[in-house]
Design a protein around this motif. Sequence first.
Motif, PDB file in Angstrom:
ATOM      1  N   UNK A   1       0.869  -1.175   0.000  1.00 17.46           N
ATOM      2  CA  UNK A   1       0.000   0.000   0.000  1.00 17.46           C
ATOM      3  C   UNK A   1       0.911   1.233   0.000  1.00 17.46           C
ATOM      4  N   UNK A   2       1.529   1.453  -1.140  1.00 18.26           N
ATOM      5  CA  UNK A   2       2.560   2.463  -1.422  1.00 18.26           C
ATOM      6  C   UNK A   2       3.945   1.930  -1.047  1.00 18.26           C
ATOM      7  N   UNK A   3       4.536   1.204  -1.996  1.00 17.15           N
ATOM      8  CA  UNK A   3       5.925   0.723  -1.851  1.00 17.15           C
ATOM      9  C   UNK A   3       6.839   1.905  -2.122  1.00 17.15           C
ATOM     10  N   UNK A   4       7.051   2.701  -1.088  1.00 19.03           N
ATOM     11  CA  UNK A   4       7.602   4.056  -1.227  1.00 19.03           C
ATOM     12  C   UNK A   4       9.122   4.099  -1.262  1.00 19.03           C
ATOM     13  N   UNK A   5       9.782   3.305  -0.414  1.00 17.55           N
ATOM     14  CA  UNK A   5      11.238   3.312  -0.326  1.00 17.55           C
ATOM     15  C   UNK A   5      11.786   1.900  -0.373  1.00 17.55           C
ATOM     16  N   UNK A   6      13.069   1.774  -0.706  1.00 16.55           N
ATOM     17  CA  UNK A   6      13.638   0.428  -0.874  1.00 16.55           C
ATOM     18  C   UNK A   6      15.153   0.534  -0.896  1.00 16.55           C
ATOM     19  N   UNK A   7      15.823  -0.468  -0.323  1.00 13.74           N
ATOM     20  CA  UNK A   7      17.267  -0.553  -0.450  1.00 13.74           C
ATOM     21  C   UNK A   7      17.699  -2.003  -0.361  1.00 13.74           C
ATOM     22  N   UNK A   8      18.974  -2.240  -0.648  1.00 16.34           N
ATOM     23  CA  UNK A   8      19.558  -3.567  -0.497  1.00 16.34           C
ATOM     24  C   UNK A   8      19.953  -3.732   0.962  1.00 16.34           C
ATOM     25  N   UNK A   9      19.380  -4.736   1.630  1.00 18.70           N
ATOM     26  CA  UNK A   9      19.671  -4.951   3.049  1.00 18.70           C
ATOM     27  C   UNK A   9      20.910  -5.815   3.186  1.00 18.70           C
ATOM     28  N   UNK A  10      22.044  -5.142   3.364  1.00 20.00           N
ATOM     29  CA  UNK A  10      23.345  -5.815   3.444  1.00 20.00           C
ATOM     30  C   UNK A  10      23.639  -6.326   4.855  1.00 20.00           C
ATOM     31  N   UNK A  11      22.677  -6.219   5.773  1.00 25.20           N
ATOM     32  CA  UNK A  11      22.874  -6.765   7.123  1.00 25.20           C
ATOM     33  C   UNK A  11      22.791  -8.283   7.125  1.00 25.20           C
ATOM     34  N   UNK A  12      22.306  -8.856   6.034  1.00 22.39           N
ATOM     35  CA  UNK A  12      22.076 -10.300   5.974  1.00 22.39           C
ATOM     36  C   UNK A  12      22.754 -10.889   4.752  1.00 22.39           C
ATOM     37  N   UNK A  13      23.139 -12.158   4.853  1.00 22.69           N
ATOM     38  CA  UNK A  13      23.680 -12.924   3.725  1.00 22.69           C
ATOM     39  C   UNK A  13      22.792 -14.146   3.490  1.00 22.69           C
ATOM     40  N   UNK A  14      22.308 -14.329   2.270  1.00 18.04           N
ATOM     41  CA  UNK A  14      22.436 -13.401   1.144  1.00 18.04           C
ATOM     42  C   UNK A  14      21.657 -12.109   1.381  1.00 18.04           C
ATOM     43  N   UNK A  15      22.059 -11.072   0.662  1.00 16.83           N
ATOM     44  CA  UNK A  15      21.373  -9.795   0.791  1.00 16.83           C
ATOM     45  C   UNK A  15      19.895  -9.914   0.435  1.00 16.83           C
ATOM     46  N   UNK A  16      19.098  -9.017   1.002  1.00 15.72           N
ATOM     47  CA  UNK A  16      17.660  -8.986   0.755  1.00 15.72           C
ATOM     48  C   UNK A  16      17.239  -7.593   0.310  1.00 15.72           C
ATOM     49  N   UNK A  17      16.001  -7.492  -0.167  1.00 18.23           N
ATOM     50  CA  UNK A  17      15.390  -6.190  -0.381  1.00 18.23           C
ATOM     51  C   UNK A  17      14.656  -5.789   0.888  1.00 18.23           C
ATOM     52  N   UNK A  18      14.892  -4.565   1.338  1.00 18.28           N
ATOM     53  CA  UNK A  18      14.163  -3.997   2.464  1.00 18.28           C
ATOM     54  C   UNK A  18      13.258  -2.909   1.902  1.00 18.28           C
TER      55      UNK A  18
END
Length: 334
Positions: free
Chosen positions: A197-214
């Motif tokens: 309901x509004x996918x407003x912001x996004x980044x690569x979540x490098x806190x985890x392996x493998x990386x995820x989308x946050x």
Amino acid sequence: MRFSSNCLSALLTLTLFSVSFAQEKVQPVRMGAGIMTFDTVPGWGLRPDGHSAIGATHGGVVIDKAGNIYTSAKAGVFVFSPEGAVIHSYLGEDYSNLHDIEIRSEGDEEFIYGARNQNAEGIKFNAHTGEIVLHLPYPEESGLGKIKFSPTAITVAPNGNIYLSNGYASNHIFIFDKEGKYLSHFGEKGNGMKQFNTAHGMTLDTRYEPNRLLICDRNHQPKGRLLHYDLDGQFIEEVITGLGMPTSVSIQGDYVSVPDLQGRLVILNKRNVIMAVLGHNPDPKKGGNYNVPQDQWVEGIFSGTHGSFWDASGNLYIQDWNVDGRIMKLVRVK
């Protein structure tokens, strides 16, 4: 030494002026808690005359390897030194209205990726020359037909794949390869667990392996939330809820900063527990309000927090969604 009455009068006037100036000078404000305690830097990013240097803002913040700070505004992209002076800018139609920006090192170069909601595209340009090397229009080959295209967020995977969120429209997230070829898409508009309901912001979540989308699901009801998806677009989990209206996310080490459009910034740790809340605006008429002019800005209180980024020392740079263009520096207290 003897003073004439004129000298005494001038000295008194100078003293009163100095006292008045000292009283008017804005002092730093301390905020946060524990290891996430910060001091504001009054006047950072303002011109010598005290006015905003960038004009209306509805964008993001990134920092290059040299420590220069880039922020996107209606007029274009402005580059600041760590001390707060504008040292460069990319202005005009090609760089205007970048709603979200990310920066990536590729070989010997650095590139800025941007989502342009008003211009219906994603772009990629050289951070140091301004050369635009890639445009990402709506991928008609997606099979979705003619839909509104208003991108709000962009990020890049380690293999170069580009993720572009159509957050102000269909809420699909489109995946392109590094050359801009459409690969696939995922997501849809709604208020369900696996909807946006509004996918407003996004980044690569490098806190985890493998990386995820946050991903920031800004208008999810009853309160905004963050979600994890894998890099193939498969749902992993709901990360945290109750964040108000989360607009973007920025990672440094184990920590993530989450601006809330209602006027605050939340910092989470790797377990996604809240570490600190910065700049909370207690005035419901000012929090989430674009039309707060510069003469009503309050040191240490945010209005429409929209973008943030960490520097190498753990300091934060924050942009408000604001008619006069507000960008702030918070220095981490060691």
